[in-house]
Design a protein around this motif. Structure first.
Motif, PDB file in Angstrom:
ATOM      1  N   ASN A  47       5.996  -9.217  61.218  1.00 32.32           N
ATOM      2  CA  ASN A  47       4.786  -9.677  61.910  1.00 32.32           C
ATOM      3  C   ASN A  47       3.616  -9.920  60.970  1.00 32.32           C
ATOM      4  N   GLU A  48       3.919 -10.220  59.729  1.00 30.59           N
ATOM      5  CA  GLU A  48       2.927 -10.663  58.766  1.00 30.59           C
ATOM      6  C   GLU A  48       3.536 -11.774  57.918  1.00 30.59           C
ATOM      7  N   LEU A  49       2.724 -12.750  57.545  1.00 36.72           N
ATOM      8  CA  LEU A  49       3.165 -13.759  56.602  1.00 36.72           C
ATOM      9  C   LEU A  49       2.857 -13.231  55.207  1.00 36.72           C
ATOM     10  N   PRO A  50       3.877 -12.961  54.404  1.00 39.36           N
ATOM     11  CA  PRO A  50       3.661 -12.183  53.173  1.00 39.36           C
ATOM     12  C   PRO A  50       3.017 -12.932  52.024  1.00 39.36           C
ATOM     13  N   ALA A  51       2.843 -14.248  52.148  1.00 31.60           N
ATOM     14  CA  ALA A  51       2.235 -15.054  51.078  1.00 31.60           C
ATOM     15  C   ALA A  51       3.042 -15.000  49.792  1.00 31.60           C
ATOM     16  N   THR A  52       4.329 -14.759  49.923  1.00 28.51           N
ATOM     17  CA  THR A  52       5.253 -14.800  48.792  1.00 28.51           C
ATOM     18  C   THR A  52       6.632 -15.124  49.336  1.00 28.51           C
ATOM     19  N   GLN A  53       7.554 -15.517  48.476  1.00 31.43           N
ATOM     20  CA  GLN A  53       8.894 -15.887  48.927  1.00 31.43           C
ATOM     21  C   GLN A  53       9.728 -14.634  49.178  1.00 31.43           C
ATOM     22  N   ALA A  54       9.467 -14.022  50.313  1.00 34.89           N
ATOM     23  CA  ALA A  54      10.175 -12.805  50.713  1.00 34.89           C
ATOM     24  C   ALA A  54      10.694 -12.993  52.130  1.00 34.89           C
TER      25      ALA A  54
END
Length: 341
Positions: A4-11
């Protein structure tokens, strides 16, 4: 696993139904579920809802290729000087330069949009305001379309003459090449692998190799082998039923409306946990399409059969050197059996 968060990295991360980064503009609500920060490339995913009668005016993108999938409700779509009545399950291919716009015709409209190759999805932060609610606001505030400039790949254009009393027939077979089209629900190129039916909605030729889109449907079944890709990103939208996903080193459950982002180099697999489970997938880049053609055989039916054909994973193994695919375990489980009674 990020949830439920957009991690701002390719994860890898999971977004529950209704969650994401929300923006409100007029009686529209845009819920962003993926951005370029998560992809490492120009691609974004957004769910759009709105009140009955709300319209997104005709517009076009210079470089962005957009794909639409109707999740709920009824919409009127203007595409390339033609009008279509969209209902749940319809799929729309919108190459760059194609004029398009839509109106919600009821209060339950919900539209999934994926943008590849441009920044058209930046429009929501530009014309909207951050919003904490998960349903659209009832607002009389005008939308400031004039704030859009060349830095956002969305050009509002003059409306052509539209005839909403006449809607074009939706297609049952997608045309060849990178052209705009509307594909009716449940239609497309259908194939079968064991007890699962795969329907290709958009093949790689429809986006010049950028992505493919497909529906997967089946009963309770065995998990597919765990695997990973070096370049390929997979996007999973659960539409109905329930699916269990193995991601990295643990399991998560996807229920209707949930979304999962699986970036390259991530070990993953899935298992359908309820009968009549159906999910929508996007795969980028689109050159992974041959995998499905090796795995599947053409299928004329619309639902998974009571007695499925053999699961031909052996053909995938034969062509493994051609695919961006590393198998991490041997395919398990007994062969599919007829389900009766």
């Amino acid at each position: 696993m990020v949830r439920n968060e957009l991690p701002a990295t390719q994860a890898p991360y999971k977004i529950d139904a209704g969650e994401g980064i929300r923006y409100v503009f007029g009686n529209h609500l845009a819920t962003v579920i993926a951005r370029p920060e998560e992809f490492g490339q120009s691609a974004s995913g957004t769910i759009l809802t709105g009140a009955k009668g709300v319209t997104f005016p005709p517009h076009r993108h210079r470089t962005t290729h957009e794909a639409l999938f109707v999740l709920e409700g009824v919409l009127s779509l203007h595409l390339d000087n033609k009008s279509y009545l969209l209902t749940p399950g319809d799929y729309v291919n919108i190459p760059p330069g194609t004029a398009h716009g839509y109106s919600f015709l009821d209060h339950r409209g919900k539209l999934l949009t994926w943008c590849f190759g441009g920044n058209a999805a930046d429009i929501y932060a530009r014309i909207g305001k951050p919003y904490s609610g998960n349903v659209y606001a009832e607002s009389a505030d005008p939308i400031e379309w004039a704030v859009l400039d060349d830095s956002v790949d969305t050009e509002i254009i003059a409306a052509d003459s539209q005839h909403e009393d006449h809607y074009e027939a939706k297609l049952t077979t997608a045309p060849d090449g990178m052209v705009p089209f509307v594909l009716a629900a449940s239609e497309g190129e259908r194939m079968i692998a064991g007890d699962q039916v795969y329907t290709i909605l958009g093949n790689q030729a429809h986006s010049n190799g950028t992505f493919i889109s497909l529906l997967t449907e089946g009963p309770i079944g065995f998990p597919i082998p765990r695997h990973r890709h070096e370049r390929v990103t997979e996007l999973f939208h659960c539409l109905n039923g329930e699916m269990e996903m193995f991601v990295e080193d643990g399991f998560i459950t996807l229920s209707p409306g949930d979304f999962l982002h699986v970036p390259p180099k991530t070990a993953h697999s899935f298992q359908l946990k309820k009968h009549d489970t159906r999910f929508l997938g996007f795969v980028t880049p689109g050159d992974f399409e041959p995998f499905f053609r090796y795995l599947c055989t053409p299928f004329d039916g619309y639902r998974y059969p009571l007695v499925p054909p053999p699961f031909r994973f052996d053909r995938v193994i034969q062509h493994l050197s051609e695919l961006d695919l590393t198998i991490l375990e041997h395919p398990g489980g007994p062969p599919p059996q007829a389900r009766v009674g």
